[in-house]
Design a protein around this motif. Structure first.
Motif, PDB file in Angstrom:
ATOM      1  N   SER A  97       5.768   3.285  10.175  1.00  0.00           N
ATOM      2  CA  SER A  97       5.573   3.537  11.602  1.00  0.00           C
ATOM      3  C   SER A  97       4.496   2.851  12.483  1.00  0.00           C
ATOM      4  O   SER A  97       3.648   2.723  12.689  1.00  0.00           O
ATOM      5  CB  SER A  97       5.414   5.087  11.069  1.00  0.00           C
ATOM      6  OG  SER A  97       5.319   5.987  12.822  1.00  0.00           O
ATOM      7  N   ARG A 128       0.722  -0.771  -0.116  1.00  0.00           N
ATOM      8  CA  ARG A 128       0.041  -0.150  -0.175  1.00  0.00           C
ATOM      9  C   ARG A 128       0.965   1.448   0.286  1.00  0.00           C
ATOM     10  O   ARG A 128       0.384   2.089  -0.778  1.00  0.00           O
ATOM     11  CB  ARG A 128      -0.912  -0.215   0.905  1.00  0.00           C
ATOM     12  CG  ARG A 128      -2.110   1.244   1.118  1.00  0.00           C
ATOM     13  CD  ARG A 128      -3.274   1.554   2.292  1.00  0.00           C
ATOM     14  NE  ARG A 128      -3.871   2.201   2.243  1.00  0.00           N
ATOM     15  CZ  ARG A 128      -3.826   3.280   3.493  1.00  0.00           C
ATOM     16  NH1 ARG A 128      -3.369   3.442   4.030  1.00  0.00           N
ATOM     17  NH2 ARG A 128      -5.242   4.267   2.965  1.00  0.00           N
ATOM     18  N   GLU A 134      -6.493   6.044   8.897  1.00  0.00           N
ATOM     19  CA  GLU A 134      -6.108   4.847   8.181  1.00  0.00           C
ATOM     20  C   GLU A 134      -6.396   4.743   7.067  1.00  0.00           C
ATOM     21  O   GLU A 134      -5.156   4.736   6.326  1.00  0.00           O
ATOM     22  CB  GLU A 134      -6.265   3.532   9.158  1.00  0.00           C
ATOM     23  CG  GLU A 134      -6.402   3.574  10.426  1.00  0.00           C
ATOM     24  CD  GLU A 134      -4.187   3.187  10.950  1.00  0.00           C
ATOM     25  OE1 GLU A 134      -3.387   3.045   9.907  1.00  0.00           O
ATOM     26  OE2 GLU A 134      -4.376   3.162  12.022  1.00  0.00           O
ATOM     27  N   PRO A 185       4.453   8.968   9.499  1.00  0.00           N
ATOM     28  CA  PRO A 185       3.088   8.696   8.490  1.00  0.00           C
ATOM     29  C   PRO A 185       2.603  10.170   8.318  1.00  0.00           C
ATOM     30  O   PRO A 185       2.888  11.190   8.430  1.00  0.00           O
ATOM     31  CB  PRO A 185       2.042   8.096   9.507  1.00  0.00           C
ATOM     32  CG  PRO A 185       2.637   8.323  11.246  1.00  0.00           C
ATOM     33  CD  PRO A 185       3.840   8.613  10.594  1.00  0.00           C
ATOM     34  N   ARG A 186       2.281   9.832   7.307  1.00  0.00           N
ATOM     35  CA  ARG A 186       1.214  11.035   6.369  1.00  0.00           C
ATOM     36  C   ARG A 186       0.199  10.992   6.043  1.00  0.00           C
ATOM     37  O   ARG A 186      -0.200  10.313   4.988  1.00  0.00           O
ATOM     38  CB  ARG A 186       2.675  10.984   4.941  1.00  0.00           C
ATOM     39  CG  ARG A 186       3.653  11.977   5.436  1.00  0.00           C
ATOM     40  CD  ARG A 186       4.429  12.005   3.969  1.00  0.00           C
ATOM     41  NE  ARG A 186       4.873  11.231   3.228  1.00  0.00           N
ATOM     42  CZ  ARG A 186       5.829  10.753   2.448  1.00  0.00           C
ATOM     43  NH1 ARG A 186       5.562  11.738   1.941  1.00  0.00           N
ATOM     44  NH2 ARG A 186       6.353   9.750   1.789  1.00  0.00           N
ATOM     45  N   LEU A 189       0.995   3.555  -3.293  1.00  0.00           N
ATOM     46  CA  LEU A 189       0.215   5.233  -2.817  1.00  0.00           C
ATOM     47  C   LEU A 189       1.717   5.816  -3.334  1.00  0.00           C
ATOM     48  O   LEU A 189       1.382   7.499  -3.696  1.00  0.00           O
ATOM     49  CB  LEU A 189       0.239   5.095  -1.456  1.00  0.00           C
ATOM     50  CG  LEU A 189      -1.279   4.633  -1.722  1.00  0.00           C
ATOM     51  CD1 LEU A 189      -1.694   5.256   0.517  1.00  0.00           C
ATOM     52  CD2 LEU A 189      -2.095   5.843  -1.832  1.00  0.00           C
ATOM     53  N   MET A 222      -4.580   8.385   5.813  1.00  0.00           N
ATOM     54  CA  MET A 222      -2.917   7.947   6.298  1.00  0.00           C
ATOM     55  C   MET A 222      -2.027   6.599   5.465  1.00  0.00           C
ATOM     56  O   MET A 222      -3.083   6.617   5.436  1.00  0.00           O
ATOM     57  CB  MET A 222      -2.277   8.410   7.219  1.00  0.00           C
ATOM     58  CG  MET A 222      -3.350  10.129   7.866  1.00  0.00           C
ATOM     59  SD  MET A 222      -2.945   9.993   9.706  1.00  0.00           S
ATOM     60  CE  MET A 222      -1.031   9.728   9.925  1.00  0.00           C
ATOM     61  N   TYR A 223      -0.846   7.333   5.209  1.00  0.00           N
ATOM     62  CA  TYR A 223      -0.481   5.363   4.932  1.00  0.00           C
ATOM     63  C   TYR A 223       1.206   5.923   5.501  1.00  0.00           C
ATOM     64  O   TYR A 223       1.988   7.366   5.762  1.00  0.00           O
ATOM     65  CB  TYR A 223      -0.332   5.786   3.333  1.00  0.00           C
ATOM     66  CG  TYR A 223       0.511   6.617   2.930  1.00  0.00           C
ATOM     67  CD1 TYR A 223      -0.025   7.610   2.666  1.00  0.00           C
ATOM     68  CD2 TYR A 223       1.645   6.582   1.748  1.00  0.00           C
ATOM     69  CE1 TYR A 223       1.210   8.688   1.583  1.00  0.00           C
ATOM     70  CE2 TYR A 223       2.248   6.608   0.838  1.00  0.00           C
ATOM     71  CZ  TYR A 223       1.628   8.124   1.290  1.00  0.00           C
ATOM     72  OH  TYR A 223       2.774   8.383  -0.047  1.00  0.00           O
ATOM     73  N   LEU A 236       0.466   4.255  13.337  1.00  0.00           N
ATOM     74  CA  LEU A 236      -0.244   3.185  11.992  1.00  0.00           C
ATOM     75  C   LEU A 236      -0.473   2.356  12.558  1.00  0.00           C
ATOM     76  O   LEU A 236       0.356   1.194  12.672  1.00  0.00           O
ATOM     77  CB  LEU A 236       0.256   3.558  10.699  1.00  0.00           C
ATOM     78  CG  LEU A 236       0.210   4.516  10.151  1.00  0.00           C
ATOM     79  CD1 LEU A 236       1.238   4.135   8.658  1.00  0.00           C
ATOM     80  CD2 LEU A 236      -1.098   5.069  10.030  1.00  0.00           C
ATOM     81  N   TRP A 237      -1.247   1.662  13.359  1.00  0.00           N
ATOM     82  CA  TRP A 237      -1.874  -0.035  13.601  1.00  0.00           C
ATOM     83  C   TRP A 237      -1.316   0.047  15.234  1.00  0.00           C
ATOM     84  O   TRP A 237      -0.904  -1.206  15.514  1.00  0.00           O
ATOM     85  CB  TRP A 237      -1.536  -1.020  13.367  1.00  0.00           C
ATOM     86  CG  TRP A 237      -2.215  -0.555  11.524  1.00  0.00           C
ATOM     87  CD1 TRP A 237      -1.734   0.004   9.770  1.00  0.00           C
ATOM     88  CD2 TRP A 237      -3.474  -0.714  10.992  1.00  0.00           C
ATOM     89  NE1 TRP A 237      -2.971   0.243   9.164  1.00  0.00           N
ATOM     90  CE2 TRP A 237      -4.035  -0.075   9.788  1.00  0.00           C
ATOM     91  CE3 TRP A 237      -4.461  -0.889  11.690  1.00  0.00           C
ATOM     92  CZ2 TRP A 237      -5.613  -0.152   9.291  1.00  0.00           C
ATOM     93  CZ3 TRP A 237      -5.646  -1.453  11.649  1.00  0.00           C
ATOM     94  CH2 TRP A 237      -5.784  -0.830   9.905  1.00  0.00           C
TER      95      TRP A 237
END
Lengths: 557, 253
Positions: A544, A61, B249, B76-77, A65, B252-253, A547-548
């Motif tokens: 990071s 992903r 989520e 994260p962005r 992206l 962002m990624y 995230l999650w």
């Protein structure tokens, strides 16, 4: 055990617990640091187990992206079998046409390709407006130019919304109007930008070769006289739609430069040094028919000789041909029309390159400028003037590389047409009045004694010493060669790309790795290889914890 | 060997040693946090150009390096406006946020791109990817409109791409509220939207515990379905879609 001893034991246990948790944190950190080689090994292997699959999907992903500007499809996620950062998988991602997303954005963020219609043509002389522009909804669709209205109809007005008529002697009939203007009717013309005929005011549809006093109808003077017309297919003018098409083509030109030099096996740095430029139908049309009447900003002479222009139709929007530019100092994107018109002074061009390509911004050492009354503030040479010297001592030599390209325009100041000294421009400073050529391009005023030494000198040469004149004659490619050889350009681009992908500035140990990548980049000149190295770097691969909630890598699933 | 209990002196010595170790460790961590910063101070980029907001990432490196060191992971962005538009298209199978403002259909994210900070390279030269209230508000609006269309299209057998609810062979079809059908679709949607593999059927890890993300969406689905006045499945899938499309989520990624 006494109360005292119990308390001591508790403190000891707590301290031990704290020490253990810090050690655990250190170990996790250390294992993340060690995961770089592990990731590299993993990347060549099939995905094994649910944990790796989870991490690989998240990585896919991020990759799509970043590279394509879109998430992966459900099918791609479900069928994932190998690490998406393996050599083969990355090649597939980078070879996909959607990878133009990152390439275009990366270069647009550096070169800021944004022009307006007024940057390319004079809107009053060359832009065909519908009559509704002047007369509102009832004005009709007949196209007209403001200057033709002013010079022939007695105002900035269009023609009448009725067919044009000629008298027995073949003269166009202009009818007196209640508002004091004189107006003709329209004719139908099939323009160069469309297959469909359009209504055009009869005066604008003229196709004369020369105007009053023999002035060329391809010049601004000719077009603004109202005696020339836009030509048989309106080729000397632009409609709003064709002008927008032109703007879009010049923006795409930056992407074409990038795509060509980021391809497998291409020399990326030639993007900034090569003499040719990519030309499509609209750009070829602009250089052939419109550039010669663009005077402010000044384009006037297209960078490509007419004989060399590819025979493309305006509608050949997607056909691109690499074509040689006439001047030997042309340097890839750095002397392209969109770059020169976006950054309209030599200093602005040098500043942008210094910031975006060399990562060497201009910072004054002192925040306070001296008083303008100080003696040192009277120094005309900015390299020495106090308060200015901090930046200009470095900026002026850099700007010399663009000095043969006019300020407020994109015109190459050909030495044959613009010699470094013109005696007539020196003489007119005292005898006056000076012609426009002298006023615009030569030192023809001397506000101080120091300036008198430069009277008659091309402004591009003013205050420049031998070193700067050497740079001036070499053009921007010499600056790029020098920046490659000292490593500044590869280092800066590597860091820019790292920060784009990782989303932050590198740490000390990452800087070490980046230095290595930059050296390899300097050696192989392959942007594609560079981005693959960065995408395989631990700092990109480790997701990071924000995230999650936890790092997500193959090594730490 | 007989174990001897520690004397007070020994315990004091151990405590002292532990505290020394802790202090050294803390100092070491602090040094590790500082040294790369102090060792490489780059100037922040401010030059003659008027567009100081347009510094590229490399130009802001100096400014960033003087702040507290973030962990050695990818930061994260937020999605760019262009990425957001494409993401909606990809996850829904081709829908865009389109409105008719009186002069025909308009792509709203294209229209709003300047408002949301997409660069035009004249007045805006750098797309700020910080979290933004404005983006959050428009993402909410867009999600509502896109999800309404998605639900309507997905349940129509003539238009459906089956991208929201897979209902082949399910009793009750698209309208089914059967838990296993709902769970399977939620797992697939989590994978589509976030590339998130729930612990369950899709990841194949045989985990017995329900995945917390699936569980949360199941609760939302069931709550909405239970309180919907007339269209339990439609309202519930709409709520799930809006929840997914406005989830950080996804953005962002």
């Amino acid at each position: 055990m006494s109360h005292y001893h119990a308390l001591r034991a508790l403190r000891f246990a707590l301290s031990l617990l704290l020490l253990m948790s810090m050690s655990a944190a250190w170990l996790v950190g250390a294992s993340l640091q060690r995961s770089a080689p592990r990731l590299a090994q993993l990347s060549a292997q099939p995905i094994e187990g649910p944990s790796e699959l989870r991490a690989a999907r998240r990585l896919l992903r991020r990759l799509t992206l970043d590279l394509w500007g879109e998430p992966p499809s459900l099918e791609a996620l479900q069928s994932l079998e190998r690490w998406p950062s393996s050599e083969q998988q990355l090649d597939a991602l980078l070879s996909d046409e959607r990878a133009s997303y990152w390439l275009t954005r990366f270069h647009e963020d550096i070169f800021w390709p944004a022009l307006e219609i007024g940057d390319l043509i004079n809107p009053a002389a060359s832009l065909l407006l519908p009559a509704t522009f002047y007369e509102g909804p009832l004005g009709g669709e007949q196209l007209f130019t403001l200057f033709t209205g002013l010079s022939r109809r007695g105002g900035l007005v269009p023609c009448l919304d009725e067919p044009a008529a000629w008298d027995e002697e073949g003269a166009l009939i202009m009818e007196e109007q209640a508002d004091g203007t004189r107006r003709e009717g329209y004719v139908w013309v099939t323009p160069y930008w469309s297959e469909e005929p359009v209504k055009v005011c009869a005066l604008e549809s003229l196709a004369e070769e020369s105007g009053p006093a023999g002035v060329s109808c391809e010049s601004f003077e000719g077009l603004s006289s109202g005696r020339c017309g836009c030509g048989a297919t309106l080729e000397r003018c632009a409609s709003i739609d064709s002008a927008l098409e032109l703007l879009s083509s010049f923006r795409d030109q930056v992407a074409r430069y990038a795509a060509e030099h980021a391809a497998e096996g291409a020399d990326y740095f030639a993007l900034l040094t090569r003499a040719e430029e990519p030309v499509n139908g609209p750009i070829a049309h602009y250089y052939r028919h419109l550039a010669s009447s663009a005077i402010d900003p000044i384009v006037l002479v297209a960078p490509i000789n007419r004989a060399e222009l590819p025979s493309l139709d305006f509608k050949d929007r997607d056909v691109w041909r690499w074509t040689s530019r006439a001047a030997p100092v042309h340097s890839g994107l750095l002397t392209s029309t969109p770059f020169l018109l976006r950054f309209q002074t030599a200093r602005a061009r040098a500043n942008r390159v210094s910031q975006a390509l060399l990562c060497e911004p201009f910072i004054a050492t002192s925040g306070v400028l001296p008083s303008p009354e100080d003696d040192c503030s009277q120094e005309p040479n900015l390299r020495r003037r106090c308060g200015c010297a901090d930046c200009h001592a470095r900026l002026e030599p850099l700007s010399a590389h663009w000095a043969r390209f006019s300020d407020a325009g994109a015109l190459y100041l050909d030495p044959e047409r613009f010699p470094s000294y013109l005696a007539s421009c020196a003489a007119c400073a005292d005898d006056g009045p000076c012609p426009d050529l002298c006023k615009r391009f030569y030192v023809s005023e001397a506000p101080s004694e120091a300036h008198r030494d430069y009277l008659g000198v091309l402004k591009a040469y003013e205050w420049r010493g031998a070193d700067e004149i050497e740079r001036l004659e070499a053009g921007p490619s010499a600056l790029i060669e020098e920046a490659i050889s000292r490593g500044a350009l590869p280092r800066c681009l590597t860091q820019q790309l790292f920060e784009r992908l990782v989303g932050r500035a590198p740490h000390a140990e990452e800087r070490e790795r980046l230095r290595g990548y930059a050296q390899e980049f300097a050696s192989d000149a392959s942007l594609r290889a560079l981005i693959k190295r960065l995408l395989n770097d631990t700092s990109y691969q480790v997701e990071s914890p924000a995230l999650w909630g936890a790092p997500s890598t193959g090594a730490q699933p | 060997m007989k174990r001897r209990s520690l004397t007070v002196k020994e315990m004091n010595a151990l405590c002292l040693l532990t505290l020394c170790l802790l202090t050294l460790c803390a100092l070491g961590c602090e040094e590790a946090r500082r040294s790369p910063v102090l060792g490489h101070q780059e100037p922040s980029a401010q030059a003659g150009e008027p567009h100081t907001a347009g510094q590229t990432a490399g130009e802001t490196a100096g400014a960033m390096s003087t702040t507290e060191l973030p962990p050695a992971t990818r930061a994260p962005r937020r999605l760019t406006v262009a990425q957001l538009a494409r993401s909606i298209e990809v996850v829904t199978g081709g829908l865009r946020w389109v409105e008719d403002l009186g002069q025909g259909p308009v792509d709203m994210l294209t229209l709003l791109a300047p408002t949301l900070g997409a660069p035009d390279y004249r007045s805006v030269t750098h797309e700020s990817l910080e979290p933004s209230l404005l983006l959050s508000k428009f993402a909410q609006d867009g999600a509502q409109r896109v999800c309404e269309r998605w639900v309507a299209q997905d349940r129509d057998p003539n238009l459906s791409l089956g991208s929201l609810v897979h209902s082949e062979g399910v009793e009750g079809g698209w309208e089914s509220l059967e838990p296993s059908h709902v769970t399977a679709n939620l797992e697939r949607l989590l994978l589509t939207f976030f590339a998130y593999s729930p612990r369950g059927t899709l990841s194949g890890d045989g985990s017995a515990a329900p995945d917390p993300r699936v569980q949360a969406l199941r609760e939302l689905f069931e709550l909405v379905a239970a309180t919907a006045p007339s269209d339990p499945a439609g309202d519930a899938w709409l709520a799930v879609c809006v929840a997914l499309m406005t989830d950080p989520e996804f953005l962002m990624y």
